[in-house]
Structure formats: C-alpha cells, structure tokens
Design an enzyme around this catalytic site. Structure first.
Site, short mmCIF file in Angstrom:
data_model
loop_
_atom_site.label_atom_id
_atom_site.label_comp_id
_atom_site.label_asym_id
_atom_site.label_seq_id
_atom_site.Cartn_x
_atom_site.Cartn_y
_atom_site.Cartn_z
N PRO A 1 0.82 -1.23 0.00
CA PRO A 1 0.00 0.00 0.00
C PRO A 1 0.85 1.27 0.00
O PRO A 1 0.33 2.36 -0.25
CB PRO A 1 -0.83 -0.11 1.29
N ASP B 1 -10.85 0.54 -24.74
CA ASP B 1 -11.21 0.53 -23.33
C ASP B 1 -11.45 1.90 -22.76
O ASP B 1 -10.86 2.87 -23.19
CB ASP B 1 -10.07 -0.01 -22.48
N ARG C 1 -3.73 -8.67 -20.56
CA ARG C 1 -4.71 -8.38 -21.61
C ARG C 1 -4.24 -7.31 -22.58
O ARG C 1 -4.81 -7.13 -23.64
CB ARG C 1 -6.08 -8.03 -21.00
N GLU D 1 2.69 -6.99 8.44
CA GLU D 1 2.80 -5.53 8.58
C GLU D 1 3.79 -4.94 7.57
O GLU D 1 4.01 -3.75 7.56
CB GLU D 1 3.25 -5.17 9.99
N1 ADE Z 1 -0.88 -5.05 0.04
C1 ADE Z 1 -1.81 -4.68 0.95
N2 ADE Z 1 -2.60 -3.71 0.46
C2 ADE Z 1 -2.15 -3.45 -0.80
C3 ADE Z 1 -2.55 -2.54 -1.82
N3 ADE Z 1 -3.55 -1.70 -1.66
N4 ADE Z 1 -1.86 -2.56 -2.99
C4 ADE Z 1 -0.83 -3.40 -3.17
N5 ADE Z 1 -0.41 -4.28 -2.26
C5 ADE Z 1 -1.07 -4.30 -1.07
#
Ligand code: ADE
Length: 256
Positions: A88, A168, A153, A115
């Site tokens: 994230p 697309d 794709r 984590e």
């Molecule tokens: N791992 C946990 N959340 C994630 C996300 N939003 N994007 C990529 N990998 C992740």
C-alpha cells in the site's frame, strides 16, 4: 511475457490463472507464470518467513533472508526483470502503469504480508513498489493478480479482438459509453434507436458523446488530461456540452 510471483500462498493464484483469458494466454504461451513459495527459502525447520519487529509494536514483519534467496533463485532461473513489491506504500497503479509494464519482457512480483517486509530487503532488492489503491489488503497476492490480469490483456494476441484493449475505458481518459445487447426490449425498456440504425458514423458519434457525458458526471477528474480533435469539439458544441467540457479540461477548441 514471464511473471515470477513470490508468495507464501501460491495456491491463492491457482484458480484465477486457470480460467478464462489468462488460462488461454498461458496455454498459447503468450504469458508464463511461475509461482515461488517463499517458505521454501526459509532456513529453519518451521519454515519461518516472518518475525516480530525490532523496537516492538503490532504484527509481524517478513524476514529478509527468505525473500532475498527467492529473488536470487528466480534470477538464476533466467528472470532479469524488474522486481516489484506490492504494497500500500507503493506508487498508485493505473492503466498507464499497466501499459508501462506490458512493454517489459519479464517481471518479478513480490507479495508482502503481515505488517510489511524488512526494510533492508525492500531497499536492496526491489526496483519498484506498486499499490493498487488506497485500502489495505491482507497481502500483496490479490494486488499481484490484478497486475497480471491487467498487463496480460494488453499483450499482443491475448484478447480475441485486437482492438478491444484500445477501445477501453482509460485507453483515452474517457469512461466507456453504456452498452446494450439483445433483447431489444427488456422489462419495458428499449435500446437507443441510433444503435439499431446501422449507421456506423452516427453510432460512433453517439457513443463518443455518451462517453463524455458519463465521464463528466462520474469522473470529471479524468477529463483534465483529455485532448479532443476539432471534429470532437464540433460535436460537443452541437450537443451543448463544450462549456461543461472546457470547465474541466486543459484542452480548448479556441487554439485550433
Ligand atoms: N498489500 C496490501 N494492500 C495493498 C494494496 N492496496 N496494494 C498493493 N499491495 C497491497
């Protein structure tokens, strides 16, 4: 294109890769996906891949040694591609990033869990970090699948119809117009007449206007980077939409 995926849950990938377009692409050799279980590179008899964080705190951190050994193994097995950590904290994944990755010959996707991963592995082994959105998954596996699906794709010959990827949503920054199929009437609701007219020019123009209308309504932010041709500005004016479009894009019809 070769994807190496490093994960502690290789079985999570089986069903998505064994159905539909990805299955066909694999069978035809357009993509190759190798799954590596990071646990196979743990050096203790419990196959430990995580540990408590130094300094204390919640959760577990993925240990650097099994991750590093797994990357070194895929390197030995011939994958010299970019190592991408799914996290994230990465840069935001978009269709532009999918296109960028589709130009590569091979990729190594590292699925973080818990984590996070030890910073020394991240800094020494990862070339890129990608997030598929501002929410937290239980791990990078689903994000890796999203990436594999959206990159595959775009590769030549993967979609049945060569133009599908080009038409697309996001191939330009417009959302797709509404789509209809048979029956002509569903629960009292018909289909726009123009789509039944057989006039391909008229249909294209109608779909363009509907795509712009939908984008203004739902995602005006996408229009900010859109550029329109002179003919498109003419159509937008005719529909009384030029003002609404000018308000949200940098493009303008005055410069032409
Ligand atoms: N791992 C946990 N959340 C994630 C996300 N939003 N994007 C990529 N990998 C992740």
């Amino acid at each position: 294109m070769l994807f190496d995926v490093l994960t502690i849950f290789p079985d999570l990938f089986r069903s998505p890769l064994e159905e539909g377009i990805l299955r066909k692409a694999r069978e035809e050799g357009k993509i190759r996906i190798r799954l590596t279980d990071i646990r196979d590179f743990a050096d203790d008899r419990h196959a430990t891949t995580d540990d408590r964080p130094f300094g204390g705190g919640e959760g577990m951190v993925m240990k650097p040694e099994p991750l590093a050994a797994a990357v070194e193994k895929v390197r030995e097995d011939g994958n010299a591609g970019r190592v991408i950590l799914l996290t994230p904290q990465g840069r935001r994944y978009t269709q532009d990033v999918a296109r960028e990755l589709a130009a590569e010959e091979s990729l190594v996707l590292v699925c973080g869990r818990y984590e996070g991963v030890d910073e020394r592995f991240r800094a020494s082994f990862c070339d890129d970090e990608i997030s598929i959105g501002d929410y937290i998954l239980t791990g990078g596996e689903l994000a890796a699948m999203v990436l594999i699906d959206s990159v595959s794709r775009l590769l030549p010959g993967v979609l049945g119809c060569p133009d599908s990827a080009g038409k697309d949503t996001f191939s330009r920054s417009l959302l797709k117009h509404a789509q209809y199929t048979r029956p002509r009437e569903f629960r009292g609701i018909g289909v726009p007449e123009v789509l039944l007219s057989g006039d391909h020019g008229e249909i294209e123009r109608y779909r363009f206007i509907e795509a712009v209308r939908r984008t203004i309504e739902r995602r005006p932010d996408l229009l900010a980077r859109e550029r329109f041709s002179r003919e498109e500005w003419r159509l937008l004016k005719k529909q009384g939409m030029a003002g609404a479009v000018s308000a949200v894009t940098a493009d303008s019809d005055d410069e032409r």
